[in-house]
Design a protein around this motif. Structure first.
Motif, PDB file in Angstrom:
ATOM      1  N   VAL A 145       2.418   0.640  -5.853  1.00 19.05           N
ATOM      2  CA  VAL A 145       3.661   0.367  -5.129  1.00 19.05           C
ATOM      3  C   VAL A 145       4.563   1.591  -5.104  1.00 19.05           C
ATOM      4  CG1 VAL A 145       5.768  -1.022  -5.131  1.00 19.05           C
ATOM      5  CG2 VAL A 145       3.569  -2.097  -5.625  1.00 19.05           C
ATOM      6  N   ALA A 146       4.631   2.314  -6.209  1.00 20.23           N
ATOM      7  CA  ALA A 146       5.561   3.431  -6.330  1.00 20.23           C
ATOM      8  C   ALA A 146       5.098   4.700  -5.620  1.00 20.23           C
ATOM      9  CB  ALA A 146       5.810   3.737  -7.811  1.00 20.23           C
ATOM     10  N   LEU A 195       1.999   3.278  -1.678  1.00 21.07           N
ATOM     11  CA  LEU A 195       2.581   2.503  -0.588  1.00 21.07           C
ATOM     12  C   LEU A 195       3.556   3.290   0.282  1.00 21.07           C
ATOM     13  CD1 LEU A 195       2.418  -0.321   0.609  1.00 21.07           C
ATOM     14  CD2 LEU A 195       4.323  -0.988  -0.855  1.00 21.07           C
ATOM     15  N   PRO A 196       4.498   4.055  -0.297  1.00 17.49           N
ATOM     16  CA  PRO A 196       5.424   4.801   0.561  1.00 17.49           C
ATOM     17  C   PRO A 196       4.734   5.775   1.516  1.00 17.49           C
ATOM     18  CG  PRO A 196       6.246   4.722  -1.682  1.00 17.49           C
ATOM     19  CD  PRO A 196       4.852   4.179  -1.721  1.00 17.49           C
ATOM     20  N   ARG A 197       3.595   6.299   1.110  1.00 18.36           N
ATOM     21  CA  ARG A 197       2.882   7.253   1.954  1.00 18.36           C
ATOM     22  C   ARG A 197       2.120   6.571   3.089  1.00 18.36           C
ATOM     23  NH1 ARG A 197       3.848   9.415  -2.757  1.00 18.36           N
ATOM     24  NH2 ARG A 197       3.941  11.670  -3.054  1.00 18.36           N
ATOM     25  N   MET A 198       2.018   5.246   3.028  1.00 15.25           N
ATOM     26  CA  MET A 198       1.332   4.492   4.087  1.00 15.25           C
ATOM     27  C   MET A 198       2.296   4.002   5.161  1.00 15.25           C
ATOM     28  SD  MET A 198      -1.156   2.170   1.654  1.00 15.25           S
ATOM     29  CE  MET A 198      -1.751   1.219   3.056  1.00 15.25           C
ATOM     30  N   MET A 199       3.602   4.090   4.876  1.00 18.96           N
ATOM     31  CA  MET A 199       4.592   3.548   5.792  1.00 18.96           C
ATOM     32  C   MET A 199       5.023   4.617   6.800  1.00 18.96           C
ATOM     33  SD  MET A 199       5.003   0.390   4.827  1.00 18.96           S
ATOM     34  CE  MET A 199       3.223   0.450   4.550  1.00 18.96           C
ATOM     35  N   GLY A 200       4.273   4.713   7.907  1.00 23.07           N
ATOM     36  CA  GLY A 200       4.574   5.730   8.902  1.00 23.07           C
ATOM     37  C   GLY A 200       5.208   5.208  10.171  1.00 23.07           C
ATOM     38  N   THR A 201       4.927   3.955  10.513  1.00 24.53           N
ATOM     39  CA  THR A 201       5.438   3.383  11.756  1.00 24.53           C
ATOM     40  C   THR A 201       6.113   2.044  11.480  1.00 24.53           C
ATOM     41  OG1 THR A 201       3.401   2.155  12.257  1.00 24.53           O
ATOM     42  CG2 THR A 201       3.529   4.450  13.013  1.00 24.53           C
ATOM     43  N   GLU A 202       6.812   1.533  12.494  1.00 29.52           N
ATOM     44  CA  GLU A 202       7.465   0.233  12.350  1.00 29.52           C
ATOM     45  C   GLU A 202       6.438  -0.867  12.115  1.00 29.52           C
ATOM     46  OE1 GLU A 202      10.136  -2.927  14.990  1.00 29.52           O
ATOM     47  OE2 GLU A 202      10.081  -0.804  15.566  1.00 29.52           O
ATOM     48  N   ASP A 203       5.296  -0.757  12.772  1.00 26.18           N
ATOM     49  CA  ASP A 203       4.257  -1.769  12.606  1.00 26.18           C
ATOM     50  C   ASP A 203       3.744  -1.804  11.172  1.00 26.18           C
ATOM     51  OD1 ASP A 203       2.599  -3.792  13.921  1.00 26.18           O
ATOM     52  OD2 ASP A 203       0.922  -2.462  13.441  1.00 26.18           O
ATOM     53  N   ASP A 204       3.708  -0.649  10.505  1.00 23.65           N
ATOM     54  CA  ASP A 204       3.294  -0.606   9.099  1.00 23.65           C
ATOM     55  C   ASP A 204       4.229  -1.445   8.237  1.00 23.65           C
ATOM     56  OD1 ASP A 204       1.192   1.105   9.664  1.00 23.65           O
ATOM     57  OD2 ASP A 204       2.388   2.908   9.323  1.00 23.65           O
ATOM     58  N   TRP A 205       5.526  -1.375   8.536  1.00 19.43           N
ATOM     59  CA  TRP A 205       6.494  -2.153   7.768  1.00 19.43           C
ATOM     60  C   TRP A 205       6.332  -3.646   8.004  1.00 19.43           C
ATOM     61  CZ3 TRP A 205       9.126  -0.347   3.828  1.00 19.43           C
ATOM     62  CH2 TRP A 205       9.322   1.035   3.728  1.00 19.43           C
ATOM     63  N   TRP A 206       6.011  -4.016   9.238  1.00 20.04           N
ATOM     64  CA  TRP A 206       5.764  -5.435   9.514  1.00 20.04           C
ATOM     65  C   TRP A 206       4.556  -5.931   8.735  1.00 20.04           C
ATOM     66  CZ3 TRP A 206       9.211  -8.575  11.075  1.00 20.04           C
ATOM     67  CH2 TRP A 206      10.211  -8.178  11.976  1.00 20.04           C
ATOM     68  N   TRP A 207       3.515  -5.102   8.637  1.00 20.50           N
ATOM     69  CA  TRP A 207       2.328  -5.506   7.880  1.00 20.50           C
ATOM     70  C   TRP A 207       2.631  -5.608   6.386  1.00 20.50           C
ATOM     71  CZ3 TRP A 207      -1.696  -7.960   9.360  1.00 20.50           C
ATOM     72  CH2 TRP A 207      -2.154  -7.842  10.677  1.00 20.50           C
TER      73      TRP A 207
END
Length: 232
Positions: free
Chosen positions: A41-42, A45-57
């Motif tokens: 998580v620390a 995960l932050p490195r996977m959040m590149g787009t808005e759709d990533d946040w929705w997932w």
């Protein structure tokens, strides 16, 4: 980030304290949990959040965490409903150790599900959330936890504020109305299984006083989870 570093340090400190208070084996087991959960998580995960759709997932993944938990509860209920209740009482604990733990988990999951019910841009996902919402909310109320109910109420107000504005400030009024309704049905002998939500008994002062005593007497090392009198 600083927050990621704090999460990792807290996890490592927890592992060290578990080894100190319980056993080296228990400390290593806790360390394994930290490395496979907190570390992911620390850092990952932050490195996977590149787009808005990533946040929705990400939001959907958190909400879906309640699905296997709920499935395990349904299975245990079909086998023996006493397995999801606390001792001889009717309070729901699911597959958690106690109702309070179940309520905190369910309040978070139900909050995420409710957010997705209101905002998920993909309609087919909304069907899933609409099916999951009554199940998780029903289990939350079954715990009889006023803390869990308050957590979900605050989350709901935050979620609805964007759509309804200051109108959501009337939510506490609705909660008071529900409280009065449950009091009336309880007085009339109707049992909905959520009577503890309307209880005015003080069940926290003793637990908080004990935790404060432990914190002041052992501020650095504590006493270990297994030495605590209360489950809070």
């Amino acid at each position: 980030s600083v927050l990621s570093g704090v999460m990792i340090v807290l996890g490592l400190f927890n592992s060290l304290m578990e080894a100190y208070h319980t056993s080296p084996e228990s400390g290593l087991a806790t360390l394994g949990v930290v490395l496979t959960t907190t570390l992911v998580v620390a850092i990952v995960l932050p490195r996977m959040m590149g787009t808005e759709d990533d946040w929705w997932w990400l939001l959907r993944a958190v909400a879906l965490a309640g699905a296997p938990w709920a499935a395990a509860v349904v299975f245990q209920t079909l086998v023996d409903v006493r397995g999801v209740q606390l001792g001889s009482s009717s309070r729901f604990r699911g597959v958690a150790s106690n109702p309070q733990q179940a309520a905190v988990f369910l309040a978070i999951i139900t909050g995420f599900v409710f957010f997705l019910v209101m905002n998920d841009p993909v309609k087919r996902w909304k069907t899933i959330w609409l099916c999951l919402m009554p199940l998780t909310l029903g289990m939350l109320l079954w715990t009889g936890s006023r803390t869990g109910a308050a957590m979900f109420l605050m989350a709901s107000m935050a979620i609805l504020f964007r759509r309804f504005g200051r109108f959501v400030l009337f939510a506490p009024v609705l909660a008071i109305g529900a409280f009065i309704f449950l009091k009336i049905e309880s007085s009339a002998g109707v049992d909905l299984g959520v009577e503890r939500l309307t209880s005015t008994d003080d069940t926290r002062s003793a637990a908080w006083a004990e935790m404060l005593r432990v914190a002041t007497e052992e501020p650095a090392l504590g006493v270990g989870v297994r030495s605590l009198i209360f489950s809070e």
